[in-house]
Design a protein around this motif. Structure first.
Motif, PDB file in Angstrom:
ATOM      1  N   ALA A   4       0.833  -1.200   0.000  1.00  0.00           N
ATOM      2  CA  ALA A   4       0.000   0.000   0.000  1.00  0.00           C
ATOM      3  C   ALA A   4       0.868   1.252   0.000  1.00  0.00           C
ATOM      4  N   ALA A   5       2.002   1.196   0.685  1.00  0.00           N
ATOM      5  CA  ALA A   5       2.896   2.355   0.724  1.00  0.00           C
ATOM      6  C   ALA A   5       3.446   2.677  -0.661  1.00  0.00           C
ATOM      7  N   ARG A   6       3.800   1.654  -1.418  1.00  0.00           N
ATOM      8  CA  ARG A   6       4.299   1.884  -2.781  1.00  0.00           C
ATOM      9  C   ARG A   6       3.205   2.478  -3.664  1.00  0.00           C
ATOM     10  N   LEU A   7       1.987   1.965  -3.508  1.00  0.00           N
ATOM     11  CA  LEU A   7       0.880   2.475  -4.311  1.00  0.00           C
ATOM     12  C   LEU A   7       0.569   3.930  -3.966  1.00  0.00           C
ATOM     13  N   VAL A   8       0.486   4.241  -2.682  1.00  0.00           N
ATOM     14  CA  VAL A   8       0.206   5.612  -2.255  1.00  0.00           C
ATOM     15  C   VAL A   8       1.332   6.545  -2.694  1.00  0.00           C
ATOM     16  N   SER A   9       2.573   6.108  -2.555  1.00  0.00           N
ATOM     17  CA  SER A   9       3.711   6.921  -2.979  1.00  0.00           C
ATOM     18  C   SER A   9       3.666   7.191  -4.472  1.00  0.00           C
ATOM     19  N   ALA A  10       3.370   6.165  -5.245  1.00  0.00           N
ATOM     20  CA  ALA A  10       3.312   6.319  -6.700  1.00  0.00           C
ATOM     21  C   ALA A  10       2.194   7.278  -7.104  1.00  0.00           C
ATOM     22  N   VAL A  46       5.448   8.097 -10.970  1.00  0.00           N
ATOM     23  CA  VAL A  46       5.051   6.746 -10.538  1.00  0.00           C
ATOM     24  C   VAL A  46       6.292   5.914 -10.237  1.00  0.00           C
ATOM     25  N   CYS A  47       7.282   5.972 -11.110  1.00  0.00           N
ATOM     26  CA  CYS A  47       8.510   5.191 -10.909  1.00  0.00           C
ATOM     27  C   CYS A  47       9.258   5.640  -9.657  1.00  0.00           C
ATOM     28  N   ALA A  48       9.392   6.950  -9.456  1.00  0.00           N
ATOM     29  CA  ALA A  48      10.089   7.453  -8.265  1.00  0.00           C
ATOM     30  C   ALA A  48       9.307   7.125  -7.002  1.00  0.00           C
ATOM     31  N   GLY A  49       7.992   7.255  -7.052  1.00  0.00           N
ATOM     32  CA  GLY A  49       7.182   6.932  -5.879  1.00  0.00           C
ATOM     33  C   GLY A  49       7.243   5.455  -5.526  1.00  0.00           C
ATOM     34  N   TRP A  50       7.153   4.617  -6.541  1.00  0.00           N
ATOM     35  CA  TRP A  50       7.148   3.175  -6.299  1.00  0.00           C
ATOM     36  C   TRP A  50       8.512   2.683  -5.821  1.00  0.00           C
ATOM     37  N   SER A  51       9.571   3.099  -6.504  1.00  0.00           N
ATOM     38  CA  SER A  51      10.889   2.526  -6.211  1.00  0.00           C
ATOM     39  C   SER A  51      11.644   3.254  -5.104  1.00  0.00           C
ATOM     40  N   ILE A  52      11.499   4.557  -4.998  1.00  0.00           N
ATOM     41  CA  ILE A  52      12.273   5.309  -4.007  1.00  0.00           C
ATOM     42  C   ILE A  52      11.481   5.486  -2.713  1.00  0.00           C
ATOM     43  N   MET A  69      10.815  14.297   0.765  1.00  0.00           N
ATOM     44  CA  MET A  69      11.786  15.220   0.162  1.00  0.00           C
ATOM     45  C   MET A  69      12.714  14.491  -0.807  1.00  0.00           C
ATOM     46  N   THR A  70      13.161  13.311  -0.410  1.00  0.00           N
ATOM     47  CA  THR A  70      14.035  12.531  -1.289  1.00  0.00           C
ATOM     48  C   THR A  70      13.301  12.120  -2.550  1.00  0.00           C
ATOM     49  N   GLY A  71      12.070  11.663  -2.404  1.00  0.00           N
ATOM     50  CA  GLY A  71      11.297  11.243  -3.572  1.00  0.00           C
ATOM     51  C   GLY A  71      11.049  12.375  -4.549  1.00  0.00           C
ATOM     52  N   VAL A  72      10.730  13.558  -4.043  1.00  0.00           N
ATOM     53  CA  VAL A  72      10.485  14.705  -4.920  1.00  0.00           C
ATOM     54  C   VAL A  72      11.788  15.157  -5.573  1.00  0.00           C
ATOM     55  N   ALA A  73      12.884  15.139  -4.828  1.00  0.00           N
ATOM     56  CA  ALA A  73      14.183  15.508  -5.416  1.00  0.00           C
ATOM     57  C   ALA A  73      14.565  14.547  -6.537  1.00  0.00           C
ATOM     58  N   VAL A  74      14.349  13.260  -6.311  1.00  0.00           N
ATOM     59  CA  VAL A  74      14.645  12.269  -7.352  1.00  0.00           C
ATOM     60  C   VAL A  74      13.737  12.477  -8.553  1.00  0.00           C
ATOM     61  N   SER A 134       3.187  14.021   0.701  1.00  0.00           N
ATOM     62  CA  SER A 134       3.289  12.660   0.173  1.00  0.00           C
ATOM     63  C   SER A 134       4.131  11.736   1.052  1.00  0.00           C
ATOM     64  N   GLY A 135       5.165  12.267   1.687  1.00  0.00           N
ATOM     65  CA  GLY A 135       5.990  11.417   2.559  1.00  0.00           C
ATOM     66  C   GLY A 135       5.214  10.848   3.736  1.00  0.00           C
ATOM     67  N   PRO A 136       4.567  11.693   4.544  1.00  0.00           N
ATOM     68  CA  PRO A 136       3.762  11.156   5.639  1.00  0.00           C
ATOM     69  C   PRO A 136       2.570  10.316   5.165  1.00  0.00           C
ATOM     70  N   ALA A 137       2.014  10.626   3.982  1.00  0.00           N
ATOM     71  CA  ALA A 137       0.920   9.795   3.461  1.00  0.00           C
ATOM     72  C   ALA A 137       1.411   8.379   3.191  1.00  0.00           C
ATOM     73  N   ALA A 138       2.604   8.265   2.624  1.00  0.00           N
ATOM     74  CA  ALA A 138       3.178   6.936   2.384  1.00  0.00           C
ATOM     75  C   ALA A 138       3.487   6.235   3.703  1.00  0.00           C
ATOM     76  N   ASP A 139       3.958   6.980   4.677  1.00  0.00           N
ATOM     77  CA  ASP A 139       4.246   6.409   5.993  1.00  0.00           C
ATOM     78  C   ASP A 139       2.968   5.923   6.666  1.00  0.00           C
ATOM     79  N   PHE A 140       1.888   6.709   6.553  1.00  0.00           N
ATOM     80  CA  PHE A 140       0.601   6.309   7.102  1.00  0.00           C
ATOM     81  C   PHE A 140       0.110   5.032   6.437  1.00  0.00           C
TER      82      PHE A 140
END
Length: 146
Positions: A4-10, A46-52, A69-74, A134-140
């Motif tokens: 779910a974290a990968r999906l939400v991040s993506a 999607v790729c950065a959210g899923w993989s990073i 922050m890391t995901g958005v920078a990537v 997006s970071g805390p959403a993925a953590d949640f």
């Protein structure tokens, strides 16, 4: 492995990539043909959210912010690299370069120009706010949906 974290991040980074693409469009020279500009950035999101981001989610709130922050920078780095390469190929098809090394060097020159172009308060502020959401959403998602 899908989580779910990968999906939400993506999803979060894909939506953020779309908004950032719309904010960057007015900054580019007039008459620029955008084509699939937004769609390329969404795929990169999607790729950065899923993989990073998705891989590192679930370590706590502060780590979630860092992860965002890391995901958005990537995402921004991948977008600049991708669009610089596309622009280099467009120019190379018009015989603008004398050899392959000059074309490869041009990727970095074009990328630095794009990087300076998008360094506006609106674009960077939107990127930071997107990261902070997006970071805390993925953590949640990592903690509550397994």
């Amino acid at each position: 492995m899908p989580t779910a974290a990968r999906l939400v991040s993506a999803i979060c980074l894909a939506v953020l990539a779309w908004f950032l693409s719309e904010l960057v469009k007015p900054l580019l020279p007039e008459g620029t043909a955008f084509g699939s500009f937004n769609y390329i950035n969404v795929v990169l999101g999607v790729c950065a959210g899923w993989s990073i981001m998705g891989r590192r989610a679930g370590r706590g709130f502060v780590q979630g912010i860092n992860n965002g922050m890391t995901g958005v920078a990537v995402l921004i780095l991948w977008a600049i690299a991708t669009h610089s390469t596309i622009e280099m190929f467009r120019l190379a098809m018009r015989n603008r370069y004398d050899g392959p090394m000059e074309a490869i060097t041009a990727i970095f020159l074009i990328g630095s120009e794009y990087g300076l172009l998008i360094m506006t308060p609106l674009v960077m502020g939107t990127a930071v706010v997107g990261a902070l959401l997006s970071g805390p959403a993925a953590d949640f998602a990592a903690k509550h949906w397994r």
